[in-house]
Design an enzyme around this catalytic site. Structure first.
Site, mmCIF file in Angstrom:
data_model
loop_
_atom_site.group_PDB
_atom_site.id
_atom_site.type_symbol
_atom_site.label_atom_id
_atom_site.label_comp_id
_atom_site.label_asym_id
_atom_site.label_seq_id
_atom_site.Cartn_x
_atom_site.Cartn_y
_atom_site.Cartn_z
ATOM 1 C CG HIS A 249 -13.494 8.363 -10.564
ATOM 2 N ND1 HIS A 249 -14.730 7.980 -10.140
ATOM 3 C CD2 HIS A 249 -13.051 7.409 -11.422
ATOM 4 C CE1 HIS A 249 -15.055 6.843 -10.731
ATOM 5 N NE2 HIS A 249 -14.049 6.462 -11.508
ATOM 6 C CD GLU B 179 -8.436 -0.197 2.419
ATOM 7 O OE1 GLU B 179 -8.355 0.925 2.960
ATOM 8 O OE2 GLU B 179 -7.570 -1.076 2.539
ATOM 9 C CB CYS C 118 -0.980 -0.003 1.169
ATOM 10 S SG CYS C 118 -2.243 -1.286 1.006
#
Length: 150
Positions: free
Chosen positions: A75, A136, A25
């Site tokens: 986005h 998530e 990550c």
């Protein structure tokens, strides 16, 4: 009158990177987030009120969450402004990308804290944020409860 909780669910796509993290990550990547927003209150008892019988109109709750969270984070790519990722963020912004710089590590845990503050500030005085669940992945989520944060 009874105290009632109502929940509305939202989804949005957001990218992020965790600067200094010791796993995958640390790289820029994205998630299809699902956000469940639960508020608590008593249904309106005034029969002349157009919102009679509601804690809050689902449409009003949708407007708040859409403006404060979905429209801003959908986005977008989120970076901690206090890391070298700010250079990448500025490059992306210069190329027309939607980038959000925050003052925290953009983990689900910290994002849900941020979202709680944003939503709470917009709720009517007689409606309280009860909880948030920010999912998530299919199997990973962070939860925020007002009762844990008083």
């Amino acid at each position: 009158m009874a105290t009632i909780r109502i929940t509305k669910q939202f989804s949005f796509e957001t990218g992020h990177a965790l600067y200094g993290y010791d796993g995958k990550c640390k790289n820029v990547h994205g998630h299809s987030y699902k956000l469940s927003v639960t508020v608590i209150g008593t249904p309106i008892e005034d029969a002349t009120n157009v919102k009679y019988g509601m804690v809050i109109d689902f449409g009003d709750l949708k407007k708040i969450v859409k403006e404060e969270i979905v429209d801003q984070f959908d986005h977008a790519t989120v970076f901690n402004q206090n890391t070298p990722h700010v250079e990448l963020a500025n490059e992306l912004k210069n190329r027309g990308h939607h980038v959000i710089l925050v003052d925290y590590q953009p983990t689900s845990e910290n994002m849900v804290i941020d979202f709680a503050a944003r939503i709470t500030s917009r709720l009517p005085h007689d409606v309280e944020l009860h909880s948030l669940k920010l999912q998530e992945t299919e199997s990973s989520f962070a939860e925020w409860y007002a009762s844990d944060n008083t």
